[in-house]
Motif scaffolding. Structure first.
Motif, PDB file in Angstrom:
ATOM      1  N   UNK A 137       0.825  -1.206   0.000  1.00  0.00           N
ATOM      2  CA  UNK A 137       0.000   0.000   0.000  1.00  0.00           C
ATOM      3  C   UNK A 137       0.855   1.250   0.000  1.00  0.00           C
ATOM      4  N   UNK A 138       1.931   1.233   0.816  1.00  0.00           N
ATOM      5  CA  UNK A 138       2.790   2.404   0.895  1.00  0.00           C
ATOM      6  C   UNK A 138       3.479   2.668  -0.428  1.00  0.00           C
ATOM      7  N   UNK A 160      10.434   9.605 -11.945  1.00  0.00           N
ATOM      8  CA  UNK A 160      11.487  10.615 -12.111  1.00  0.00           C
ATOM      9  C   UNK A 160      11.433  11.705 -11.038  1.00  0.00           C
ATOM     10  N   UNK A 161      10.921  11.362  -9.877  1.00  0.00           N
ATOM     11  CA  UNK A 161      10.787  12.350  -8.799  1.00  0.00           C
ATOM     12  C   UNK A 161      11.621  11.909  -7.596  1.00  0.00           C
ATOM     13  N   UNK A 162      12.559  12.759  -7.185  1.00  0.00           N
ATOM     14  CA  UNK A 162      13.466  12.418  -6.084  1.00  0.00           C
ATOM     15  C   UNK A 162      12.717  12.202  -4.785  1.00  0.00           C
ATOM     16  N   UNK A 163      11.809  13.104  -4.458  1.00  0.00           N
ATOM     17  CA  UNK A 163      11.074  12.992  -3.195  1.00  0.00           C
ATOM     18  C   UNK A 163      10.280  11.695  -3.138  1.00  0.00           C
ATOM     19  N   UNK A 164       9.694  11.313  -4.262  1.00  0.00           N
ATOM     20  CA  UNK A 164       8.952  10.052  -4.314  1.00  0.00           C
ATOM     21  C   UNK A 164       9.874   8.879  -4.037  1.00  0.00           C
ATOM     22  N   UNK A 165      11.041   8.872  -4.655  1.00  0.00           N
ATOM     23  CA  UNK A 165      11.966   7.756  -4.443  1.00  0.00           C
ATOM     24  C   UNK A 165      12.505   7.733  -3.016  1.00  0.00           C
ATOM     25  N   UNK A 166      12.700   8.883  -2.435  1.00  0.00           N
ATOM     26  CA  UNK A 166      13.131   8.925  -1.029  1.00  0.00           C
ATOM     27  C   UNK A 166      12.064   8.315  -0.116  1.00  0.00           C
ATOM     28  N   UNK A 167      10.793   8.609  -0.404  1.00  0.00           N
ATOM     29  CA  UNK A 167       9.715   8.005   0.383  1.00  0.00           C
ATOM     30  C   UNK A 167       9.658   6.499   0.175  1.00  0.00           C
ATOM     31  N   UNK A 168       9.947   6.072  -1.041  1.00  0.00           N
ATOM     32  CA  UNK A 168       9.932   4.642  -1.325  1.00  0.00           C
ATOM     33  C   UNK A 168      11.031   3.913  -0.554  1.00  0.00           C
ATOM     34  N   UNK A 173      11.110   0.691   6.557  1.00  0.00           N
ATOM     35  CA  UNK A 173      10.079   0.384   7.549  1.00  0.00           C
ATOM     36  C   UNK A 173       9.611  -1.062   7.418  1.00  0.00           C
ATOM     37  N   UNK A 174       9.468  -1.520   6.189  1.00  0.00           N
ATOM     38  CA  UNK A 174       9.032  -2.890   5.943  1.00  0.00           C
ATOM     39  C   UNK A 174      10.081  -3.896   6.381  1.00  0.00           C
TER      40      UNK A 174
END
Length: 354
Positions: free
Chosen positions: A8-9, A72-80, A86-87
């Motif tokens: 989900x995340x 292609x988004x840095x912030x998105x990849x950092x969250x991933x 966490x997982x």
């Protein structure tokens, strides 16, 4: 519940594709691998992601793969990366959007005991292994091919350089390799670093180059990949430049191969993605089992932050209209039917593909 939480995340951050295997996280005895790719473009979705997932399935029945695109988004990849930490995945395989900006995320992952395989692009930070192609060799092949296409104009002719994204360290390698062939042979009228490898940006840059240099004063274009080449060629057509000057490319995308067949693009660099995906998957599975990658890696590389990274650097192949069948068709990357649609039927006949 843990598996569902990660899915989900990750889905919230990009496109998630979970590969279920016996012994998954739900049973507590599985080995989870996070596959974080930079974008959902044709290359990553058609080749790298499914090839890596397939090879991991073959090598490790107890492994599950959570794969996502960062768009292609840095912030998105950092969250991933944060979601993967966490997982509690065992390994992260990452094709970084921005190699420098992702350094802190890699450092956090390693502090959490997660091994990191840098895929295709050498991310900064304490990575455990790296797999890619020889970037300087890629650029050299492109530069040499462009000189060949220019013929007599290679002696002092003027070109435009459409380099890749400055945030991708591969771009610097491609550029260095290309310049090793081009410098002293041609004049570089304009050179651009193309933000996020986007064809639209390449189109805008090329339109600017045409306006600045003049439509009759561009003898060739060094384009770092096929996506940028598509934007370059669109701009050349819009400016009604005929015949089109030779344009280089990379990745052997279907559109690039079709443009080569049609005579709009001179060449591309074929990087056998099966070999790259195979090496990346084998590194990930070895690390997931706590094993060394020394039997897989054949060399080492240094990043701005880390020296001596075990690496596999594969050999790229130059493709022109003369060797399409012997390269991308023979290896099953594209079929003749895929290339030779009705639009390209006559071109394929002239090229000897049909």
């Amino acid at each position: 519940m843990a598996g569902l939480a990660l899915a989900a995340t990750l889905a919230a951050c990009g496109k998630a594709a979970q590969v279920e295997q016996p012994g998954s996280a739900a049973t507590g005895d599985g080995l989870e691998i996070g596959l974080l790719l930079p974008g959902a473009t044709d290359r990553w979705e058609r080749f790298d992601r499914p090839l890596i997932e397939k090879k991991i399935r073959e090598l490790c029945a107890a492994c599950t793969v959570e794969s996502v695109s960062a768009n292609h988004d840095v912030a998105t990849q950092q969250r991933q990366v944060s979601a993967a930490i966490t997982q509690g995945v065992k390994v992260i395989v990452i094709g970084a959007v921005d190699s420098k900006s992702m350094r802190s995320s890699v450092e956090r992952a390693r502090k959490a005991g997660i091994e990191v395989v840098s895929y295709d692009r050498l991310v900064e930070g304490p990575v455990s292994a790296y797999v890619s192609f020889d970037g300087e060799r890629v650029g050299r092949l492109q530069g040499e091919a462009l000189l060949e296409a220019l013929g007599a104009k290679a002696d002092g002719g003027q070109i435009v350089m459409m380099n890749g994204a400055a945030t991708d360290p591969n771009s610097a390698s491609f550029k260095k390799g290309a310049l090793s062939a081009l410098q002293g042979e041609v004049k570089i009228g304009k050179a651009y670093d193309t933000t996020e490898w986007r064809p639209l940006n390449a189109n805008r840059n090329m339109s600017g180059a045409i306006a600045a240099l003049g439509a009759d004063n561009i003898d060739g274009v060094y384009s770092a990949n096929d996506g940028l080449a598509s934007g370059v060629i669109s701009a050349l057509k819009a400016a009604k430049i005929r015949p089109l000057p030779p344009v280089t490319g990379q990745d052997a995308e279907l559109g690039g191969i079709q443009r080569i067949v049609a005579g709009e693009q001179y060449m591309t660099v074929y990087k056998p993605f099966t070999l790259e995906a195979d090496a990346g998957a084998r590194m990930a599975v070895a690390l997931a089992h706590g094993e060394s990658v020394d039997q897989i890696a054949d060399t080492t590389v240094n990043s701005p932050s880390t020296d001596g990274i075990p690496a596999v650097l594969l050999t790229p192949i130059s493709v022109t209209v003369d060797n399409i069948r012997e390269t991308v068709v023979k290896d099953g990357m594209h079929t003749v039917d895929e290339i030779c649609t009705q639009k390209y039927a006559a071109d394929c006949a002239r090229a000897g593909l049909t």
